[in-house]
Scaffold this active site. Structure first.
Site, short mmCIF file in Angstrom:
data_model
loop_
_atom_site.label_atom_id
_atom_site.label_comp_id
_atom_site.label_asym_id
_atom_site.label_seq_id
_atom_site.Cartn_x
_atom_site.Cartn_y
_atom_site.Cartn_z
N HIS A 195 -75.88 -65.36 18.52
CA HIS A 195 -75.69 -65.62 17.09
C HIS A 195 -74.22 -65.56 16.77
O HIS A 195 -73.49 -64.74 17.34
CB HIS A 195 -76.45 -64.56 16.28
CG HIS A 195 -76.66 -64.98 14.87
ND1 HIS A 195 -75.70 -64.83 13.91
CD2 HIS A 195 -77.71 -65.57 14.26
CE1 HIS A 195 -76.15 -65.31 12.77
NE2 HIS A 195 -77.37 -65.77 12.96
N ASP A 255 -85.10 -66.55 15.53
CA ASP A 255 -85.97 -67.63 16.00
C ASP A 255 -86.74 -67.27 17.25
O ASP A 255 -87.68 -67.97 17.62
CB ASP A 255 -85.12 -68.88 16.30
CG ASP A 255 -84.61 -69.51 15.03
OD1 ASP A 255 -85.37 -69.54 14.07
OD2 ASP A 255 -83.45 -69.93 15.00
N1 ACO Z 1 -77.46 -68.90 26.31
C1 ACO Z 1 -76.45 -68.82 27.21
N2 ACO Z 1 -75.15 -68.64 26.86
C2 ACO Z 1 -74.87 -68.53 25.55
C3 ACO Z 1 -75.87 -68.57 24.57
C4 ACO Z 1 -77.21 -68.77 24.98
N3 ACO Z 1 -78.20 -68.84 24.10
N4 ACO Z 1 -75.32 -68.44 23.35
C5 ACO Z 1 -74.00 -68.29 23.57
N5 ACO Z 1 -73.73 -68.34 24.90
C6 ACO Z 1 -72.41 -68.16 25.51
C7 ACO Z 1 -71.56 -69.40 25.35
O1 ACO Z 1 -71.67 -70.26 26.46
C8 ACO Z 1 -70.16 -68.80 25.22
O2 ACO Z 1 -69.68 -68.49 26.49
P1 ACO Z 1 -68.05 -68.49 26.75
O3 ACO Z 1 -67.49 -67.42 25.88
O4 ACO Z 1 -67.95 -68.17 28.21
O5 ACO Z 1 -67.57 -69.88 26.42
C9 ACO Z 1 -70.40 -67.49 24.48
O6 ACO Z 1 -71.76 -67.11 24.78
C10 ACO Z 1 -70.23 -67.59 22.98
O7 ACO Z 1 -71.05 -68.66 22.53
P2 ACO Z 1 -70.63 -69.68 21.40
O8 ACO Z 1 -71.49 -70.89 21.47
O9 ACO Z 1 -69.15 -69.88 21.45
O10 ACO Z 1 -70.98 -68.81 20.15
P3 ACO Z 1 -71.22 -69.37 18.73
O11 ACO Z 1 -71.04 -68.23 17.83
O12 ACO Z 1 -70.39 -70.59 18.50
O13 ACO Z 1 -72.74 -69.87 18.80
C11 ACO Z 1 -75.07 -70.02 18.71
C12 ACO Z 1 -73.82 -69.20 18.33
C13 ACO Z 1 -74.90 -71.48 18.34
C14 ACO Z 1 -76.26 -69.47 17.94
C15 ACO Z 1 -75.30 -69.87 20.24
O14 ACO Z 1 -75.49 -68.51 20.58
C16 ACO Z 1 -76.49 -70.71 20.74
O15 ACO Z 1 -76.33 -71.89 21.04
N6 ACO Z 1 -77.72 -70.08 20.82
C17 ACO Z 1 -78.90 -70.82 21.20
C18 ACO Z 1 -79.47 -71.56 20.01
C19 ACO Z 1 -80.09 -70.64 18.97
O16 ACO Z 1 -80.85 -69.75 19.29
N7 ACO Z 1 -79.77 -70.91 17.72
C20 ACO Z 1 -80.32 -70.17 16.58
C21 ACO Z 1 -79.24 -69.39 15.90
S1 ACO Z 1 -79.92 -68.37 14.64
C22 ACO Z 1 -80.15 -69.38 13.34
O17 ACO Z 1 -79.58 -70.42 13.18
C23 ACO Z 1 -81.15 -68.92 12.44
#
Ligand code: ACO
Length: 429
Positions: free
Chosen positions: A306, A363
């Site tokens: 998140h 979720d």
């Molecule tokens: N699985 C594996 N790796 C992940 C995940 C995941 N679900 N989420 C984040 N990471 C990693 C990224 O690859 C990144 O790695 P790095 O630092 O080596 O580049 C790091 O964790 C940070 O992730 P970001 O995408 O930069 O974090 P951001 O805050 O931009 O994204 C997000 C948050 C979009 C929710 C992300 O965690 C994700 O894609 N999760 C999966 C989708 C999801 O569950 N979305 C629902 C969100 S809740 C909502 O909207 C109600």
């Protein structure tokens, strides 16, 4: 008095005001920076940018805290109702007993949609995604109230708030019926908000509908947990669209489109699809945790991570407990819940997820509960939208009341320098 921040660029020093929020959050006010220094701040994805001051929702992502107007989400989920939470968010305070009764009655009296709206559904292919229909139908709603959509008229804002809260469940349920080729079930105003929604989705009109009270209360809780989450992607969209003085219906329709994406509200659908894939794969959970760790795979664990929470999402904590109870109440056992629990255990023990503070988000468990209720997977994000509606409305109203300037970020241009136009006949193939 607040501190100031000092910024040094080359030999020049700039003093910028700082702002402190109620809970001690700190910001540097960069508004004067471009005028004084010629520099803008660059922050793609707004990872460190505040877009407004807001009194609606407080989140502490490090401690896993979520409060609507100061009230902890745990207490609201346990003791309040969705309509009361909608009042709290959109009107600014908890209602008195008589104000709550009047609010509920007003919303209940507006649940029908214009009969002409039904013809719109027929223009969509039967397999149209219900989020597409919802977004289009909410925008279309404005055409029935064209003379009453002035964002600066408080009475018009209030009646449109009531109309949206009342009619969006009807629109959502009709889109489900349309996708199934079934006759629309009209709202039963003798039922609660959640009960009415369930009957519109699952009642047939050919036989009495027996409302399951456990499902009704579970759905109400789910709606409360989704009701607001401060400046997320869809809410920011609603605020930005609203800042152009677009009407409430148009702004909410944009929020619905933003919510549809799999990285936002669409994740609840993606979670179920992922759990099904894992369940059907004899290689098991470890393979998917390995894939998630490997950036080149392009695979992420849906329902994990998140932007704001760097600890357990408090909504996921409530739903994790609720999922078991609800499934037991419904007399069901869902093997996907077992897959979800095992996946969570493995991921939380894994160094990659621990180092990056990736925990289950709202979720991760909501889809399992929707599934148990018989809600089709492509309706999950619609359910999220129904819950988020009061939050979107509250933020749209707050932005309007604050008289914020139109949302218009700047950019750093990285394209070509000036060059002369070459007529098509003189260009190389
Ligand atoms: N699985 C594996 N790796 C992940 C995940 C995941 N679900 N989420 C984040 N990471 C990693 C990224 O690859 C990144 O790695 P790095 O630092 O080596 O580049 C790091 O964790 C940070 O992730 P970001 O995408 O930069 O974090 P951001 O805050 O931009 O994204 C997000 C948050 C979009 C929710 C992300 O965690 C994700 O894609 N999760 C999966 C989708 C999801 O569950 N979305 C629902 C969100 S809740 C909502 O909207 C109600």
């Amino acid at each position: 008095m607040s501190d100031t921040a000092t910024l040094k660029i080359g030999n020049d020093t700039y003093t910028l005001p700082t702002i402190v929020g109620t809970e001690g959050e700190r910001a540097i006010d960069v508004k004067p920076l471009r005028r004084e220094s010629g520099h803008i701040t660059l922050d793609p994805g707004f990872l460190n940018t505040g877009s407004c001051r807001s009194e609606i929702t407080f989140i502490d992502g490090e401690r896993g805290v979520l409060r609507y107007r100061g009230y902890p989400i745990e207490q609201l989920a346990e003791q309040s109702s969705f309509l009361e939470v909608a009042y709290l968010l959109t009107q600014g305070a908890l209602p008195s007993p008589s104000a709550l009764t009047e609010w509920e009655q007003r919303i209940t009296r507006h649940t029908l949609v214009h009969e002409d709206m039904k013809r719109m559904y027929e223009a969509f292919p039967p397999n149209a995604h219900p989020m597409a229909i919802l977004s289009a139908a909410v925008s279309a709603l404005s055409t029935f109230y064209q003379d009453e959509v002035d964002p600066l008229d408080p009475d018009q804002v209030q009646i449109n708030t009531i109309r949206l809260l009342a009619k969006v469940p009807t629109i959502a349920a009709f889109s489900l019926k349309r996708s199934q080729g079934h006759r629309y079930t009209y709202p039963d105003n003798g039922l609660s908000y959640a009960g009415r929604l369930l009957k519109m989705m699952f009642g047939y009109g050919t036989e009495p509908y027996e409302l399951d009270e456990d499902q009704e209360s579970a759905l109400d809780k789910l709606l409360i947990l989704h009701a607001d989450h401060e400046q997320n992607c869809s809410t920011t969209t609603v605020r930005i669209v609203g800042s152009s003085k677009a009407n409430l219906y148009a702004s909410i329709s944009s929020g619905i489109s933003a919510l549809w994406g799999p990285l936002h509200g669409g994740a609840n659908q993606a979670v179920i699809e992922m759990l099904e894939t894992i369940q059907n794969d004899s290689d098991g959970i470890d393979k998917y945790v390995r894939l998630a760790r490997d950036k080149s795979s392009g695979f992420r664990l849906m329902g994990f991570g998140h932007r704001v929470y760097k600890s357990y999402d408090p909504r996921a904590k409530i739903l994790k407990g609720a999922a078991d109870k609800i499934l037991a109440g419904l007399g069901q056992k869902d093997p996907l819940l077992d897959v979800a629990r095992r996946l969570e255990e493995v991921a939380l023990e894994d160094s990659y997820f621990r180092e990056k503070n990736l925990y289950p988000n709202v979720d991760f468990y909501s889809g399992i509960i929707y599934r148990a209720m018989g809600i089709p997977v492509n309706m999950f994000t619609v359910m999220f939208a129904l819950g988020r509606l009061p939050g979107w409305i509250a933020h749209w109203r707050e932005g309007n009341e604050q008289g914020l300037p139109i949302g218009r970020p700047r950019q750093i241009y990285t394209g070509s320098g000036e060059r002369p136009y070459v007529p098509v006949g003189q260009r190389e193939e």
